[in-house]
Design an enzyme around this catalytic site. Structure first.
Site, PDB file in Angstrom:
ATOM      1  N   ASP A 131      -7.335  82.781 -77.080  1.00  0.00           N
ATOM      2  CA  ASP A 131      -6.513  81.903 -76.124  1.00  0.00           C
ATOM      3  C   ASP A 131      -7.456  80.850 -75.153  1.00  0.00           C
ATOM      4  O   ASP A 131      -6.965  80.860 -74.107  1.00  0.00           O
ATOM      5  CB  ASP A 131      -5.288  82.580 -75.478  1.00  0.00           C
ATOM      6  CG  ASP A 131      -4.555  83.512 -76.362  1.00  0.00           C
ATOM      7  OD1 ASP A 131      -4.503  83.295 -77.675  1.00  0.00           O
ATOM      8  OD2 ASP A 131      -3.720  84.355 -75.777  1.00  0.00           O
TER       9      ASP A 131
ATOM     10  N   CYS B 255      -3.182  89.374 -72.364  1.00  0.00           N
ATOM     11  CA  CYS B 255      -3.566  89.245 -73.961  1.00  0.00           C
ATOM     12  C   CYS B 255      -4.770  90.031 -74.228  1.00  0.00           C
ATOM     13  O   CYS B 255      -4.823  90.575 -75.241  1.00  0.00           O
ATOM     14  CB  CYS B 255      -3.765  87.900 -74.431  1.00  0.00           C
ATOM     15  SG  CYS B 255      -2.293  86.930 -74.267  1.00  0.00           S
TER      16      CYS B 255
ATOM     17  N   LYS C 111      -0.208  81.936 -81.810  1.00  0.00           N
ATOM     18  CA  LYS C 111       0.840  83.175 -81.647  1.00  0.00           C
ATOM     19  C   LYS C 111       1.745  82.976 -80.530  1.00  0.00           C
ATOM     20  O   LYS C 111       1.647  81.941 -79.686  1.00  0.00           O
ATOM     21  CB  LYS C 111      -0.207  84.465 -81.564  1.00  0.00           C
ATOM     22  CG  LYS C 111      -0.869  84.529 -80.348  1.00  0.00           C
ATOM     23  CD  LYS C 111      -1.758  85.709 -80.188  1.00  0.00           C
ATOM     24  CE  LYS C 111      -2.546  85.791 -78.822  1.00  0.00           C
ATOM     25  NZ  LYS C 111      -2.024  85.703 -77.657  1.00  0.00           N
TER      26      LYS C 111
END
Length: 212
Positions: A35, A129, A96
């Site tokens: 990310d 995450c 995602k």
């Protein structure tokens, strides 16, 4: 035998975990880039520094033939991976909404790579995450190395406590230079000179250093 069993349980109680050695080899390692997206740029502490280190890691992965898996959290709203990060040759670049990177597509990609034992993990955010990905991976029996100088959060307190928690679970918190040199392992490695050139300039000594 009962006496011996009691001695073993005294020194190694059921909750005891042997120290993870953390040996890395290119043939058994995968890099996870989590990310590293444009919309996070103004919010994540020292984002420019972790971009720089992340790019260095991905260059090293290409040199050593290590597969790279990349995710982007809700890219429709948060944008794509920053332009400075070169995703050339990545095995998988996947959008995602789940915080963890461990999606069915990622598990399928890992299953296609023979002998995978270790995951080198970096990106954002450390306490969300990164943490959830790391915990899922060790739950599946993989060894996880988190690259501290390529991992950050909006809050340094969140980052610090996440790294402390993860280290206590047996996850290895390390640095980009340590990772790259461990992967070549020998001055005589055919890619040593190229890796040496990548790390010739030390990674940025940002405010991340005093907060780990």
């Amino acid at each position: 035998f009962a006496a011996m069993e009691n001695i073993i349980l005294f020194f190694f109680p059921p909750s005891f975990q042997m120290t993870t050695l953390g040996n890395l080899t290119p043939s058994s390692t995968v890099f996870f880039c989590c990310d590293m997206q444009e919309r996070f740029r103004p919010a994540i502490k020292y984002f420019g520094d972790i971009i720089s280190v992340g790019q260095r890691l991905l260059q090293g992965a290409r040199l050593l033939g290590i597969p790279v898996i990349v995710t982007e959290q809700y890219p429709k709203g948060l944008g794509s991976t920053v332009q400075e990060i070169d995703l050339t040759g990545a095995k998988l670049v996947l959008p995602k909404t789940k915080f963890s990177m461990v999606l069915p597509e990622v598990e399928a990609a890992l299953a296609e790579i023979p002998g995978v034992r270790s995951v080198v993990l970096f990106g954002v955010e450390t306490h969300v995450c990164i943490q959830q990905t790391a915990l899922e991976l060790i739950g599946r029996g993989l060894e996880v190395h988190i690259v501290a100088d390529a991992t950050s959060s909006r809050s340094m307190m969140d980052r610090m406590f996440a790294l402390e928690r993860l280290a206590r679970t047996g996850i290895i918190v390390t640095t980009s230079e340590a990772i790259l040199l461990q992967l070549v392992a020998d001055k005589e490695h055919p890619k040593f000179k190229e890796i040496q050139n990548l790390i010739k300039a030390s990674a940025p000594e940002s405010g991340l250093l005093s907060k780990v």
